[in-house]
Design an enzyme around this catalytic site. Structure first.
Site, PDB file in Angstrom:
ATOM      1  N   GLY A 265       0.839  -1.099  -0.158  1.00 27.02           N
ATOM      2  CA  GLY A 265      -0.110  -0.041  -0.034  1.00 27.02           C
ATOM      3  C   GLY A 265       0.691   1.055   0.013  1.00 27.02           C
ATOM      4  N   ASN A 266       0.298   2.309   0.122  1.00 27.02           N
ATOM      5  CA  ASN A 266       0.937   3.712   0.284  1.00 27.02           C
ATOM      6  C   ASN A 266       0.276   4.582   1.514  1.00 27.02           C
ATOM      7  OD1 ASN A 266      -0.924   5.490  -0.987  1.00 27.02           O
ATOM      8  ND2 ASN A 266      -0.746   4.280  -2.634  1.00 27.02           N
ATOM      9  N   ARG A 267       0.890   5.564   1.435  1.00 20.44           N
ATOM     10  CA  ARG A 267       0.516   6.640   2.730  1.00 20.44           C
ATOM     11  C   ARG A 267      -0.757   7.373   2.319  1.00 20.44           C
ATOM     12  NH1 ARG A 267       4.117   6.399   6.801  1.00 20.44           N
ATOM     13  NH2 ARG A 267       6.190   5.657   6.269  1.00 20.44           N
TER      14      ARG A 267
END
Ligand code: CTP
Ligand code: CA
Length: 237
Positions: free
Chosen positions: A33-35
């Site tokens: 995932g990412n932030r």
């Protein structure tokens, strides 16, 4: 205050907003995932709904859905692509605020990946670490731009999170990306560790295709940025 000042100037418009980061599964319990928090995309959806638009929000985020907005929940880039492609039919505007993963794991294990495996011959455990192979996800924005001009012609807005570096400034990276992407507007977001991602304030530059025009916004709340984006969109409509 911003919402009140704008009135209902988006009444009659159908808009699609994508928001949040995608989650690319490795196995039933893990993902890459990412932030991205999804806050800017949700603010865009809320601002459009407040201004009278019919809003479809395609999102992987679990933020509360703004009143009057239709949510299409997704997880992966491929799901997001399918949902956006479907929602954009007959739409007047599409805003790609989602942080789409550029890559996904090449393989999905339908069982939880275990830390160690029994090696075949002597029964001893294999303590090596797995290597995750990635493949590219489709560029959803590029697909929208490619399909432009057929049945409907939505205004297409891209987002780009950029940091300056030794080679170019945030704005130069933004201009180069707009030239590559060929969308109508590119909202260039200044990012860094602890800046923008998950924060409520944002500094952006709105670039317009085919012109040198730049609108600098902020530091401003994500709702103020959202209204500035819709102002730029209404100027194009
Ligand atoms: N985007 C997309 N599909 C992807 C990747 C990005 O639709 N697979 C969209 C994003 O939603 C955003 C825009 O493209 O509106 C720019 O995303 P960005 O990640 O900044 O651009 P990339 O072309 O992926 O370039 P890079 O990550 O290498 O900077
Ligand atoms: Ca990317």
């Amino acid at each position: 205050a911003a919402a009140g000042r704008k009135g209902q100037d988006l009444t009659g418009l159908r808009v699609v907003v994508s928001a949040g980061g995608t989650r690319e599964p490795l196995d039933p319990v893990r993902y890459l995932g990412n932030r991205s928090s999804g806050k800017q995309g949700y603010a865009l959806a809320q601002a459009a709904a407040d201004r009278g638009a019919d809003v479809t929000l395609v999102s992987s985020s679990s933020l509360p859905v703004p009143a009057g907005v239709t949510l299409v929940p997704v997880e992966t880039a491929l799901e997001l692509q399918a949902a956006v492609t479907d929602a954009v039919r007959g739409a007047d505007v599409v805003v790609m605020a989602a942080a789409v993963a550029d890559f996904r794991p090449a393989a999905y294990a339908d069982h939880k990946i275990k830390k160690s495996h029994e090696a075949a011959a002597d029964g001893s455990a294999d303590e090596s670490a797995p290597v995750v192979t990635l493949v590219r996800n489709p560029d959803i924005l590029a697909g929208l731009v490619q399909a432009r001009g057929s049945a409907t012609t939505p205004v297409i807005v891209g987002f780009a999170a950029e940091t300056g570096d030794g080679e170019a400034s945030v704005l130069e990276h933004g201009r180069a990306k707009l030239a590559r992407k060929d969308c109508d507007l590119l909202v260039v977001n200044e990012v860094g560790v602890g800046v923008t991602f998950g924060q409520d304030d944002n500094t952006v530059h709105i670039l317009e295709r085919g012109t040198d025009h730049v609108t600098d916004i902020g530091p401003a709340t994500k709702l103020e940025v959202a209204h500035a984006v819709w102002d730029a969109v209404t100027d194009l409509l």
